[in-house]
Design a protein around this motif. Structure first.
Motif, PDB file in Angstrom:
ATOM      1  N   ILE A  68       0.846  -1.196   0.000  1.00 34.68           N
ATOM      2  CA  ILE A  68       0.000   0.000   0.000  1.00 34.68           C
ATOM      3  C   ILE A  68       0.883   1.248   0.000  1.00 34.68           C
ATOM      4  N   VAL A  69       0.669   2.083  -1.019  1.00 36.61           N
ATOM      5  CA  VAL A  69       1.414   3.338  -1.100  1.00 36.61           C
ATOM      6  C   VAL A  69       0.604   4.441  -0.427  1.00 36.61           C
ATOM      7  N   LYS A  70      -0.691   4.379  -0.633  1.00 37.12           N
ATOM      8  CA  LYS A  70      -1.573   5.386  -0.045  1.00 37.12           C
ATOM      9  C   LYS A  70      -2.961   4.768   0.121  1.00 37.12           C
ATOM     10  N   ASP A 104      -4.809   6.381   6.852  1.00 36.03           N
ATOM     11  CA  ASP A 104      -3.792   6.418   5.795  1.00 36.03           C
ATOM     12  C   ASP A 104      -2.394   6.278   6.395  1.00 36.03           C
ATOM     13  N   TYR A 105      -2.167   7.005   7.479  1.00 37.02           N
ATOM     14  CA  TYR A 105      -0.868   6.979   8.146  1.00 37.02           C
ATOM     15  C   TYR A 105      -0.515   5.571   8.612  1.00 37.02           C
ATOM     16  N   ARG A 131      -0.001   2.776   5.356  1.00 36.15           N
ATOM     17  CA  ARG A 131       1.078   2.876   4.360  1.00 36.15           C
ATOM     18  C   ARG A 131       2.190   1.865   4.626  1.00 36.15           C
TER      19      ARG A 131
END
Lengths: 418, 162
Positions: free
Chosen positions: A61-63, A391-392, A395
Motif C-alpha cells: 500500500i502506497v496510499k 492512511d498513516y 502505508r
C-alpha cells in the motif's frame, strides 16, 4: 534501437512484425506501475459501508484514502429540530453495536448542562449497564476481527456470550439493538431480581470463557502473524491524531476518561487501566481482553454494593413520571405528554462532555440558546477521528493487512458518518 | 479541570477577546489571525501541553456580523485539563488558517467543518468534502439550509415519478 518498456529482454522479441535487436544483458521482464484499487463500500469486511481507495505498488500500500459518507444521515442537523428527550433514540443509531453507551454519553452531557443530580442507585446501574455493554462490544470486536482475518470459531464462541448479554438487555428494557434505556435524570426501568441472578452467573463463568477465546488465538501462528506488528502507531503519533480508547492505550498512553474525569461510580470501584507497549493490533487485542476482565470485576463489585432507592431524579420538569402511574392517573398522563412532546427548557450555555465508550471517547458538545432543543449539537465520534489516522497507519503494509487495519479501531460506520 | 489562564492571557493579551468559564470549562475567544500562534503555544509550552486534539466544530449565527464561530477543543494528557478556543469568521471572508500542521488529527475534523459549514482552511493539505458527494451544493449545517434539502435528490434519474 530504442528500448521498449521492460527493457533488456531475454530473447528476440518481435512487436508488430518488427524485429528488435536483443541487448547483451539478460534480465527478466518487469512491469512497474502503480495500481488503484477500490475497496468497499460493499465488501463484507468493511464494517458497513466504508470505501477505501488504495494506491498499490504490487501488493504494497502506497496510499490509502478513506471515502466516508455512505451512511451519512444528518444526525446533527436532525438533533437541532428535536427536543432533548427525542434525541436519545437518535443516538442509538450512531454506534448501533453499543447503543447504550451512546445514550449514556448524550444524557450525561444534557445533565451537565442542566446541572442535574442523579440518584445513587441510578448511577450504580448506569455504570453496571455501561460495563455490560463494553463486554458485549469487545466480544463483537473480537469475533468479527477474527472472522475477518480468517478464524471462524472465535466468532461463534464470542457471539454465544454476547447473546447472553443481549438476552439480559432484552429482559431489562425490551430491546436488543437500539435500546434507548438511559433517560435524562436516570433510567427507564430498574434491575429485576432475575437479571441480577443471571448476571451473577454470567460473571462467575466469564473468566473461563475468556480463557477459551485465548486458547483459540493467543498462540495461534496465523493470528499472531496477521496481527503482530500490523497497524503500528507510536504513542506520540496516536495522541497527535486524537486517537482514544483501546487504539490509544494499545500504544501505551494512559488516557481513560473513567479514571481521569470519573463519572458514574467508577471512582468508587477497584479496577485498573490495561496498557499496551507496541501499539500494534496484537496489543489492542490484549487491551480489549483485559478490559473485559476489568469490566467483569467492576460488575461484580457493583452487584455487591448496589444501593436501594429511586432510579430517576426528583425533577418533574425534566423526567417522565412512572409508567404505572401514566397508565392509571390522568395528571401523570398529562405530565408524561408534556415532557415527551414539549420537552423542557435548558439554560443558555455550552458544554462538552466526553464519555469512555468501548471504541474510545464519545463526546457531545451542546450549544444551547435556551429553549427545548439544542441550537447546535456536535458529536465527537471515536470512529471518525480514528479514520483520520487510517492512511498513516496503512502505508507500507500489504493489501491483505488492510482488513486488519480498519478492524483494529473497532469502527462502526453509523457512528463515523453520523 | 482547566489550566491557569493568567500566563496565557498575559502572553496573548492583544489577541484574546473574551475569557469565559462555566460548567468547569474554560473558553477563550481569539482573533482568527492569532489562532495558529496560540495553538502552537498551547501545544508546545510545557505548562500547557495540549497534546491531544478532542474536536473541531463550527456554529452558525446568521444574524451576527461575523456569522460563523469556530470551536476548537483540546485536552492535555499530562496535566489532565481541557480548553476550548473560539474564533469568529465573517461570511465574506469565510476562511481560517488550518491547524493540521500542529495536530494531524485536525485534518479530518477541518474537512468536516468545510463540508458541513462551508468554511475553508488555508494551507490545509487536502481540502475536499468528506461526507457529502463532491458535486453536492450548499452546506447542510448552516441555519439557512432547508431541512428537506435543496432538491438534489429529485435530480436522480432512477427515482420513480420524474
Amino acid at each position: 534501437m530504442a528500448g521498449i518498456k521492460g527493457d533488456n529482454v531475454t530473447k528476440e522479441v518481435a512487436i508488430g512484425g518488427q524485429h528488435i535487436e536483443t541487448p547483451h544483458e539478460t534480465r527478466p521482464v518487469l512491469r512497474r506501475e502503480e495500481f488503484l484499487l477500490n475497496m468497499g463500500p460493499q465488501h463484507p469486511s468493511t464494517h458497513g459501508v466504508l470505501r477505501v481507495v488504495l494506491d498499490l505498488e504490487g501488493e504494497r500500500i502506497v496510499k490509502a484514502t478513506p471515502d466516508l459518507g455512505y451512511l451519512h444521515r444528518g444526525v446533527e442537523k436532525l438533533a437541532e429540530l428535536e427536543t432533548y428527550n427525542q434525541i436519545i433514540p437518535l443516538t442509538d443509531r450512531l454506534d448501533y453495536v453499543c447503543s447504550m453507551t451512546n445514550n449514556y454519553a448524550f444524557v450525561r452531557s444534557v445533565e451537565k448542562l442542566l446541572e442535574l443530580q442523579i440518584p445513587e442507585r441510578a448511577e450504580y446501574i448506569r455504570t453496571l449497564v455501561a460495563e455490560m455493554m463494553r463486554i458485549s462490544g469487545h466480544l463483537f470486536w473480537l469475533g468479527t476481527q477474527a472472522l475477518d482475518i480468517g478464524a471462524m470459531t472465535v466468532f461463534f464462541f464470542t457471539f454465544r456470550e454476547r447473546e447472553e448479554i443481549l438476552d439480559m438487555f432484552e429482559e431489562l428494557c425490551g430491546a436488543r439493538l437500539t435500546m434507548t434505556y438511559y433517560r435524562i435524570g436516570g433510567l427507564d426501568r430498574d434491575l429485576t431480581e432475575g437479571i441480577i441472578a443471571r448476571l451473577k452467573k454470567f460473571i462467575k463463568e466469564f473468566p473461563k470463557k475468556i480463557k477459551e477465546y485465548n486458547t483459540l488465538i493467543q498462540n495461534n501462528r496465523i493470528w499472531i502473524s496477521r496481527t503482530r506488528d500490523v497497524a503500528v502507531i507510536s504513542g506520540k503519533d496516536a495522541v497527535n491524531f486524537g486517537l482514544t480508547g483501546p487504539s490509544l492505550r494499545g500504544s501505551g498512553v494512559n488516557y481513560d476518561i473513567r479514571k481521569d474525569e470519573p463519572y458514574g461510580v467508577y471512582d468508587r470501584l477497584d479496577w485498573e487501566v490495561p496498557l499496551g507497549q507496541n501499539g500494534d493490533t496484537y496489543d489492542r487485542y490484549w487491551i480489549r481482553i483485559l478490559e473485559m476482565v476489568q469490566s467483569a470485576r467492576m460488575i461484580e463489585q457493583i452487584l455487591d454494593k448496589l444501593p436501594s432507592g429511586p432510579i430517576l431524579a426528583d425533577h418533574p420538569m425534566v423526567v417522565l413520571p412512572k409508567k404505572d402511574l401514566v397508565m392509571s392517573d390522568m395528571e401523570s398522563l398529562i405530565h408524561h405528554f408534556l415532557v415527551a412532546s414539549k420537552g423542557f427548557d435548558a439554560p443558555k450555555g455550552e458544554v462538552y462532555c466526553g464519555t469512555e465508550v468501548p471504541k474510545g471517547e464519545l463526546g457531545f458538545y451542546i450549544y444551547s440558546t435556551g429553549g427545548n432543543r439544542p441550537y447546535r449539537l456536535k458529536i465527537r465520534p471515536p470512529s471518525f477521528i480514528h479514520m483520520g489516522a487510517f492512511d498513516y497507519m496503512a502505508r507500507g503494509y500489504m493489501i491483505s493487512d488492510i482488513i486488519t487495519i480498519f478492524g483494529t479501531y473497532d469502527i462502526v460506520m453509523g457512528e463515523c458518518d453520523r | 479541570m482547566y489550566p491557569d489562564s493568567k500566563h496565557l492571557t498575559e502572553k496573548f493579551q492583544n489577541s484574546i477577546q473574551e475569557i469565559k468559564s462555566s460548567y468547569g470549562e474554560l473558553t477563550l475567544s481569539v482573533k482568527k489571525e492569532e489562532l495558529v500562534s496560540l495553538c502552537h503555544y498551547l501545544h508546545d509550552d510545557p505548562e500547557m501541553s495540549f497534546d491531544h486534539i478532542t474536536d473541531i466544530c463550527s456554529l452558525d449565527f446568521p444574524e451576527d456580523e461575523e456569522r460563523f464561530e469556530m470551536v476548537y477543543m483540546f485536552y492535555s494528557i499530562p496535566w489532565k485539563h481541557r480548553i476550548r478556543i473560539k474564533a469568529r469568521i465573517s461570511e465574506e471572508d469565510c476562511t481560517i488558517d488550518s491547524i493540521s500542521s500542529i495536530w494531524k488529527g485536525a485534518n479530518f475534523m477541518e474537512r468536516e467543518v468545510y463540508d458541513m459549514m462551508g468554511i475553508r482552511f488555508n494551507h490545509h493539505p487536502d481540502m475536499r468534502r468528506i461526507m457529502m458527494p463532491e458535486d453536492f451544493e450548499g452546506y447542510p449545517l448552516r441555519k439557512d439550509f432547508p431541512t428537506e434539502g435543496k432538491g438534489w435528490r429529485s435530480t436522480f434519474e432512477f427515482l420513480p415519478g420524474r
